[in-house]
Design a protein around this motif. Sequence first.
Motif, PDB file in Angstrom:
ATOM      1  N   PRO A   1      -8.356 -45.785  16.629  1.00  0.00           N
ATOM      2  CA  PRO A   1      -8.136 -46.088  15.211  1.00  0.00           C
ATOM      3  C   PRO A   1      -9.271 -46.931  14.644  1.00  0.00           C
ATOM      4  CG  PRO A   1      -6.201 -46.608  16.550  1.00  0.00           C
ATOM      5  CD  PRO A   1      -7.321 -46.360  17.497  1.00  0.00           C
ATOM      6  N   GLU A   2      -9.434 -46.855  13.347  1.00  0.00           N
ATOM      7  CA  GLU A   2     -10.441 -47.680  12.694  1.00  0.00           C
ATOM      8  C   GLU A   2     -10.108 -49.158  12.813  1.00  0.00           C
ATOM      9  OE1 GLU A   2     -10.524 -46.143   8.744  1.00  0.00           O
ATOM     10  OE2 GLU A   2     -11.585 -44.303   9.321  1.00  0.00           O
ATOM     11  N   THR A   3      -8.851 -49.459  13.124  1.00  0.00           N
ATOM     12  CA  THR A   3      -8.404 -50.848  13.278  1.00  0.00           C
ATOM     13  C   THR A   3      -8.586 -51.379  14.695  1.00  0.00           C
ATOM     14  OG1 THR A   3      -6.183 -49.981  13.681  1.00  0.00           O
ATOM     15  CG2 THR A   3      -6.700 -50.675  11.431  1.00  0.00           C
ATOM     16  N   ALA A   4      -9.121 -50.573  15.601  1.00  0.00           N
ATOM     17  CA  ALA A   4      -9.306 -51.018  16.983  1.00  0.00           C
ATOM     18  C   ALA A   4     -10.211 -52.250  17.021  1.00  0.00           C
ATOM     19  CB  ALA A   4      -9.906 -49.904  17.826  1.00  0.00           C
ATOM     20  N   PRO A   5      -9.908 -53.225  17.876  1.00  0.00           N
ATOM     21  CA  PRO A   5     -10.720 -54.446  17.934  1.00  0.00           C
ATOM     22  C   PRO A   5     -12.177 -54.146  18.264  1.00  0.00           C
ATOM     23  CG  PRO A   5      -8.662 -54.752  19.107  1.00  0.00           C
ATOM     24  CD  PRO A   5      -8.749 -53.291  18.773  1.00  0.00           C
ATOM     25  N   ALA A   6     -13.070 -54.813  17.573  1.00  0.00           N
ATOM     26  CA  ALA A   6     -14.495 -54.581  17.764  1.00  0.00           C
ATOM     27  C   ALA A   6     -14.951 -54.764  19.210  1.00  0.00           C
ATOM     28  CB  ALA A   6     -15.303 -55.486  16.834  1.00  0.00           C
ATOM     29  N   PRO A   7     -14.437 -55.776  19.952  1.00  0.00           N
ATOM     30  CA  PRO A   7     -14.878 -55.917  21.344  1.00  0.00           C
ATOM     31  C   PRO A   7     -14.545 -54.687  22.205  1.00  0.00           C
ATOM     32  CG  PRO A   7     -13.844 -57.941  20.609  1.00  0.00           C
ATOM     33  CD  PRO A   7     -13.576 -56.919  19.547  1.00  0.00           C
ATOM     34  N   LYS A   8     -13.387 -54.069  21.946  1.00  0.00           N
ATOM     35  CA  LYS A   8     -13.012 -52.891  22.724  1.00  0.00           C
ATOM     36  C   LYS A   8     -13.896 -51.702  22.368  1.00  0.00           C
ATOM     37  CE  LYS A   8      -8.207 -54.223  23.518  1.00  0.00           C
ATOM     38  NZ  LYS A   8      -6.781 -53.852  23.415  1.00  0.00           N
ATOM     39  N   VAL A   9     -14.199 -51.546  21.083  1.00  0.00           N
ATOM     40  CA  VAL A   9     -15.064 -50.442  20.661  1.00  0.00           C
ATOM     41  C   VAL A   9     -16.465 -50.621  21.242  1.00  0.00           C
ATOM     42  CG1 VAL A   9     -16.126 -49.308  18.681  1.00  0.00           C
ATOM     43  CG2 VAL A   9     -13.732 -50.030  18.568  1.00  0.00           C
ATOM     44  N   ALA A  10     -16.980 -51.844  21.190  1.00  0.00           N
ATOM     45  CA  ALA A  10     -18.306 -52.099  21.744  1.00  0.00           C
ATOM     46  C   ALA A  10     -18.327 -51.830  23.248  1.00  0.00           C
ATOM     47  CB  ALA A  10     -18.715 -53.545  21.459  1.00  0.00           C
ATOM     48  N   ARG A  11     -17.270 -52.220  23.933  1.00  0.00           N
ATOM     49  CA  ARG A  11     -17.216 -51.996  25.382  1.00  0.00           C
ATOM     50  C   ARG A  11     -17.167 -50.507  25.694  1.00  0.00           C
ATOM     51  NH1 ARG A  11     -15.248 -54.438  30.168  1.00  0.00           N
ATOM     52  NH2 ARG A  11     -16.406 -53.333  31.798  1.00  0.00           N
ATOM     53  N   LEU A  12     -16.453 -49.726  24.887  1.00  0.00           N
ATOM     54  CA  LEU A  12     -16.413 -48.280  25.090  1.00  0.00           C
ATOM     55  C   LEU A  12     -17.825 -47.697  25.072  1.00  0.00           C
ATOM     56  CD1 LEU A  12     -13.371 -47.152  22.916  1.00  0.00           C
ATOM     57  CD2 LEU A  12     -13.683 -46.677  25.348  1.00  0.00           C
ATOM     58  N   ARG A  13     -18.631 -48.166  24.163  1.00  0.00           N
ATOM     59  CA  ARG A  13     -19.985 -47.622  24.042  1.00  0.00           C
ATOM     60  C   ARG A  13     -20.846 -48.013  25.242  1.00  0.00           C
ATOM     61  NH1 ARG A  13     -19.222 -48.571  18.029  1.00  0.00           N
ATOM     62  NH2 ARG A  13     -18.873 -46.459  17.252  1.00  0.00           N
ATOM     63  N   THR A  14     -20.582 -49.173  25.831  1.00  0.00           N
ATOM     64  CA  THR A  14     -21.338 -49.558  27.023  1.00  0.00           C
ATOM     65  C   THR A  14     -20.973 -48.683  28.219  1.00  0.00           C
ATOM     66  OG1 THR A  14     -19.768 -51.227  27.863  1.00  0.00           O
ATOM     67  CG2 THR A  14     -21.386 -51.953  26.221  1.00  0.00           C
ATOM     68  N   LEU A  15     -19.821 -48.009  28.146  1.00  0.00           N
ATOM     69  CA  LEU A  15     -19.391 -47.109  29.214  1.00  0.00           C
ATOM     70  C   LEU A  15     -19.850 -45.677  28.966  1.00  0.00           C
ATOM     71  CD1 LEU A  15     -15.782 -48.519  29.666  1.00  0.00           C
ATOM     72  CD2 LEU A  15     -17.684 -48.754  31.273  1.00  0.00           C
ATOM     73  N   ASP A  16     -20.795 -45.519  28.025  1.00  0.00           N
ATOM     74  CA  ASP A  16     -21.414 -44.214  27.723  1.00  0.00           C
ATOM     75  C   ASP A  16     -20.445 -43.231  27.075  1.00  0.00           C
ATOM     76  OD1 ASP A  16     -23.770 -45.190  28.920  1.00  0.00           O
ATOM     77  OD2 ASP A  16     -23.125 -44.485  30.891  1.00  0.00           O
ATOM     78  N   ALA A  17     -19.373 -43.732  26.476  1.00  0.00           N
ATOM     79  CA  ALA A  17     -18.423 -42.847  25.812  1.00  0.00           C
ATOM     80  C   ALA A  17     -18.905 -42.509  24.404  1.00  0.00           C
ATOM     81  CB  ALA A  17     -17.051 -43.500  25.744  1.00  0.00           C
ATOM     82  N   ASP A  18     -18.568 -41.302  23.961  1.00  0.00           N
ATOM     83  CA  ASP A  18     -18.734 -40.908  22.567  1.00  0.00           C
ATOM     84  C   ASP A  18     -17.496 -41.410  21.833  1.00  0.00           C
ATOM     85  OD1 ASP A  18     -19.194 -39.690  20.142  1.00  0.00           O
ATOM     86  OD2 ASP A  18     -18.694 -37.674  20.827  1.00  0.00           O
ATOM     87  N   VAL A  19     -17.658 -42.409  20.991  1.00  0.00           N
ATOM     88  CA  VAL A  19     -16.528 -43.063  20.334  1.00  0.00           C
ATOM     89  C   VAL A  19     -16.375 -42.528  18.919  1.00  0.00           C
ATOM     90  CG1 VAL A  19     -15.496 -45.249  19.651  1.00  0.00           C
ATOM     91  CG2 VAL A  19     -16.954 -45.144  21.688  1.00  0.00           C
ATOM     92  N   VAL A  20     -15.165 -42.082  18.597  1.00  0.00           N
ATOM     93  CA  VAL A  20     -14.850 -41.577  17.269  1.00  0.00           C
ATOM     94  C   VAL A  20     -13.717 -42.421  16.705  1.00  0.00           C
ATOM     95  CG1 VAL A  20     -14.139 -39.588  15.899  1.00  0.00           C
ATOM     96  CG2 VAL A  20     -15.477 -39.235  17.989  1.00  0.00           C
ATOM     97  N   GLN A  21     -13.963 -43.086  15.590  1.00  0.00           N
ATOM     98  CA  GLN A  21     -12.924 -43.891  14.950  1.00  0.00           C
ATOM     99  C   GLN A  21     -12.306 -43.107  13.804  1.00  0.00           C
ATOM    100  OE1 GLN A  21     -15.485 -47.807  14.907  1.00  0.00           O
ATOM    101  NE2 GLN A  21     -13.309 -48.378  14.907  1.00  0.00           N
ATOM    102  N   VAL A  22     -10.969 -42.993  13.846  1.00  0.00           N
ATOM    103  CA  VAL A  22     -10.272 -42.188  12.842  1.00  0.00           C
ATOM    104  C   VAL A  22      -8.874 -42.750  12.605  1.00  0.00           C
ATOM    105  CG1 VAL A  22      -9.497 -40.576  14.626  1.00  0.00           C
ATOM    106  CG2 VAL A  22      -9.501 -39.848  12.240  1.00  0.00           C
ATOM    107  N   GLY A  23      -8.459 -42.831  11.352  1.00  0.00           N
ATOM    108  CA  GLY A  23      -7.105 -43.255  11.018  1.00  0.00           C
ATOM    109  C   GLY A  23      -6.895 -44.744  11.209  1.00  0.00           C
ATOM    110  N   SER A  24      -5.659 -45.171  10.931  1.00  0.00           N
ATOM    111  CA  SER A  24      -5.338 -46.591  10.995  1.00  0.00           C
ATOM    112  C   SER A  24      -4.442 -46.950  12.173  1.00  0.00           C
ATOM    113  CB  SER A  24      -4.641 -47.032   9.703  1.00  0.00           C
ATOM    114  OG  SER A  24      -3.433 -46.308   9.516  1.00  0.00           O
ATOM    115  N   GLU A  25      -3.966 -45.948  12.939  1.00  0.00           N
ATOM    116  CA  GLU A  25      -3.098 -46.236  14.071  1.00  0.00           C
ATOM    117  C   GLU A  25      -3.290 -45.191  15.153  1.00  0.00           C
ATOM    118  OE1 GLU A  25       1.184 -44.455  13.015  1.00  0.00           O
ATOM    119  OE2 GLU A  25       0.578 -46.072  11.666  1.00  0.00           O
TER     120      GLU A  25
END
Length: 306
Positions: A95-119
Amino acid sequence: MTVSRVDVVAAARRIDGRIRRTPVLRVTPTLTFKLELLQHVGSFKPRGAFNRLLSAKEQGALTGQGIVAASGGNAGLAAAYAARELGVPARIFVPETAPAPKVARLRTLDADVVQVGSEYAEAYEAAMSACEESGALLVHAFDQPEVVAGQGTLGLELLDQVDGFDTVLVAVGGGGLIAGIATALEDRARVIGVEPELAPTLHRALEAGEPVDVRVGGLAADSHGARRLGSLAFEAARRYDFGSVLVAEEMIVAARNELWHEYHLAVEHGAAVAYAALSTGAYQPVPGERVIVIICGANTDPTTLA
């Protein structure tokens, strides 16, 4: 569709060497913490993710298309970590509301991160569409047999690590962890779910006699963001008769601060939920009752600890 203890034992063999055997902390003679916040990527979720991917690999279903997952954060981190370790690509919808630290960590794991929706539910719909288009393997956050069996390996560890206990308090979102632990323990101990008042998926399912959609929100929504309890968790609740204790927002905040000040455990709000039931009296053990509290996640901004 059910998960048996045989499935949990098989999962433990399959993921051996891939996950950490996290320690327990004996707080008092009748209280023990299971420190699952020390698991890879800071939560219990890699247990289920590895079991899902390795099971698929055994069946030839893990291909170069990799995996797709939807998550409020922790399940995505686990799926991305497992995918990286196994050398396949990962696309994670959050979700677009996901905490920034978790989103940043996902990218360090080489994941393609797509943020969509609010939940979480909106991210899940997008992930399902991506799976249909690409043929990638779906790794569900909580409602797949392999995921539930993997989470249940935590319960097997408790039986090895703690010499006798009566009750396990487990935070509930979609219910994969509590379903897995209850399956692993069977009748060896009582399992009780603890939920935020603002995300009562288990509580409402038990009231309705089936999983139902609920409004979710509050401080723990990034971890407890599922709109409804998983079908596997509901089946486990009926089979093992575990109930729900609700805790208010202020209880969660107080428990999180207490875990930091008293035990130097920096946990996310969702991981403080189970302890909140005990520390605030929402759950009151009888004299001599031996209780284990699962401390399940550490993905938080430590500057928010009071």
